[in-house]
Enzyme design. Structure first.
Site, PDB file in Angstrom:
ATOM      1  N   GLY A  30       2.403   5.398   0.113  1.00 13.39           N
ATOM      2  CA  GLY A  30       2.415   6.746  -0.418  1.00 13.39           C
ATOM      3  C   GLY A  30       1.217   7.555   0.047  1.00 13.39           C
ATOM      4  O   GLY A  30       0.332   7.073   0.748  1.00 13.39           O
ATOM      5  N   ALA A  31       1.192   8.807  -0.396  1.00 13.32           N
ATOM      6  CA  ALA A  31       0.193   9.745   0.095  1.00 13.32           C
ATOM      7  C   ALA A  31      -1.220   9.369  -0.334  1.00 13.32           C
ATOM      8  O   ALA A  31      -2.163   9.472   0.464  1.00 13.32           O
ATOM      9  CB  ALA A  31       0.539  11.158  -0.388  1.00 13.32           C
ATOM     10  N   ILE A  32      -1.407   8.946  -1.573  1.00 11.65           N
ATOM     11  CA  ILE A  32      -2.764   8.640  -2.040  1.00 11.65           C
ATOM     12  C   ILE A  32      -3.331   7.403  -1.343  1.00 11.65           C
ATOM     13  O   ILE A  32      -4.468   7.439  -0.843  1.00 11.65           O
ATOM     14  CB  ILE A  32      -2.800   8.520  -3.572  1.00 11.65           C
ATOM     15  CG1 ILE A  32      -2.580   9.906  -4.198  1.00 11.65           C
ATOM     16  CG2 ILE A  32      -4.124   7.929  -4.043  1.00 11.65           C
ATOM     17  CD1 ILE A  32      -2.499   9.916  -5.706  1.00 11.65           C
TER      18      ILE A  32
ATOM     19  N   GLU B  96       0.098  -6.896  -2.386  1.00 11.60           N
ATOM     20  CA  GLU B  96       1.523  -7.229  -2.513  1.00 11.60           C
ATOM     21  C   GLU B  96       2.339  -6.591  -1.400  1.00 11.60           C
ATOM     22  O   GLU B  96       3.377  -7.113  -1.005  1.00 11.60           O
ATOM     23  CB  GLU B  96       2.063  -6.808  -3.873  1.00 11.60           C
ATOM     24  CG  GLU B  96       2.180  -5.317  -4.084  1.00 11.60           C
ATOM     25  CD  GLU B  96       2.584  -4.973  -5.506  1.00 11.60           C
ATOM     26  OE1 GLU B  96       3.546  -4.202  -5.660  1.00 11.60           O
ATOM     27  OE2 GLU B  96       1.942  -5.454  -6.451  1.00 11.60           O
TER      28      GLU B  96
END
Length: 426
Positions: A211-213, A232
């Site tokens: 994701g973006a973060i 993971e």
């Protein structure tokens, strides 16, 4: 002896009413088998399909399948959210590390495992490829294994090996692996990523996601040294750091020198990178996500996100109010392992607002029905685009002050007033 079938429908002919199935998940989703399953299920009753996040699973959402097939979700992806929240599918809240034990301890029976593998090598071994997660355990206990053999599936190392002779029914289908291109980063993501990167030290062993973060945080780590990865899952954002020599895995204790993961999800470039790469160990998620294993690596750092956090530090990450959005996943596994690691720490990073800036994600109380995924006793740092709140060892009053300080400015005064009305004097 493996029976090679002509079609996916032929491979599924052994299914019977009442069977409980496990489906290989993430980018390894055997979606061609699932399309055939949606047809086959109409002639059967009370099938249960257990799963993590599935890709291209639209066929399983048809109303016509009600009474024939019910999805049992350990992760609720976008295709399953409506079904779960309308009562047509089930959500099981559980730590990701616990799912293999459900199978191995026979708490949860597995009649059939539906998997996707690489073609057998010269030694007669296939590979689970880009996703081992809980599928390794499901294959260990399933009464029957049905596999899509796909020449596009990378051959990976670690716990991914499965002998061709262990597969009961196989069908050869060439199909593209689902891709998730890298995120487009906006100013909010970049500000959060910079704050997260400032909390990372040389030699840290990171857990991060997709994701973006996470991508933004990785973007700001290019000047760091000797980072390790025990996670993971990972996506494309890791690749530039490996190419630059930032990620070396030299300081790790668990599989020193190797990047340890349970699955990957990203672009074809990522899948090409992991293909036959002996520097990467795809490991059973019971091992990857075990806090007792994670803690062995010094300076273990968990980087996770949230949907909502209250001012005491309670983290909701799987629901929006009472509506289920995703899952527990490995957040608590890694938060726990990181806190027990020598020099380790946990980070929860999220935008300060949602719904176009109209709703604060930092709240005095979680929304009604929202579940607590990570407790307030487990959080070291919370990050928004407005800064870092370090909560370890803080009182409730100190936590509230620190979290309000990183809320969006438009919501800081209302949060102060709500605390006052609730009897908390800041």
């Amino acid at each position: 002896m493996t029976e090679l079938c002509n079609t996916a429908q032929d491979a599924l002919n052994i299914l019977k009413s009442g069977d409980t199935l496990w489906c290989h998940s993430m980018a390894a989703t055997p979606y061609r088998l699932l399309e055939a399953l949606a047809e086959k299920a109409l002639s059967l009753q009370d099938l249960t399909l257990m799963q993590l996040h599935l890709e291209h699973a639209d066929a399983l959402c048809a109303a016509a399948l009600d009474g024939h097939l019910r999805n049992r979700c350990f992760f609720v992806g976008k295709e399953m959210r409506e079904l779960v929240n309308n009562g047509r599918a089930d959500y099981v809240p559980i730590f990701l590390s616990e799912i293999p034990r459900l199978f191995r301890q026979k708490v949860q029976p597995v009649d059939v495992a539906l998997i996707q593998v690489s073609p057998p090598d010269r030694h007669g071994n296939c590979s689970l490829g880009v996703s081992v997660e809980a599928t390794r355990a499901a294959c260990d206990v399933a009464k029957t294994i049905i596999a899509q053999i796909n020449p596009r599936m990378p051959r990976t190392h670690g716990d991914a090996c499965i002998p061709y002779c262990d597969i009961d029914y196989a069908v050869e289908i060439d199909s593209a692996l689902p891709e998730h291109p890298p995120s487009t980063l906006n100013e909010v993501h970049l500000r959060i990523g910079r704050h997260v990167a400032e909390l990372v030290e040389n030699g840290d062993c990171l857990q991060t996601g997709i994701g973006a973060i996470p991508d933004a945080a990785l973007h700001f780590l290019q000047q760091h040294d000797n980072l390790g990865i025990h996670t993971e899952m990972f996506a494309d954002g890791i690749l530039p750091l490996i190419e630059r020599g930032v990620i070396t895995n030299r300081n790790k204790v668990v599989q020193r020198g190797k990047l340890v993961t349970g699955f990957v999800l990203g672009s074809n470039a990522l899948y090409d990178f992991v293909d036959d790469n002996t520097d990467i160990a795809f490991t059973d998620i019971e091992e990857v996500n075990n806090p007792a294993v994670i803690r062995k690596n010094p300076q273990a750092v968990s980087i996770n996100s949230a949907i909502q956090i209250d001012l005491s530090g309670q983290v909701c990450a799987d629901s929006i109010g009472s509506r289920i959005y995703s899952c527990f996943g490995g957040q608590v596994d890694f938060v726990t392992g990181a806190q027990l690691s020598k020099g380790g720490r946990s980070i929860i990073a999220l935008p300060a607002t949602a719904a176009g800036g109209t709703v604060s994600r930092l709240v005095t109380q979680l929304s009604p029905g929202a579940g607590v995924v990570t407790s307030r006793a487990q959080i070291d740092h919370v990050v928004t685009e407005f800064g870092v709140a370090s909560l370890r060892g803080c009182s409730l009053r100190e936590r509230a002050r620190a979290l309000i300080a990183i809320a969006h400015p438009d919501f800081q005064d209302p949060l102060h007033r709500q605390c006052f009305d609730a009897g908390l004097r800041l």
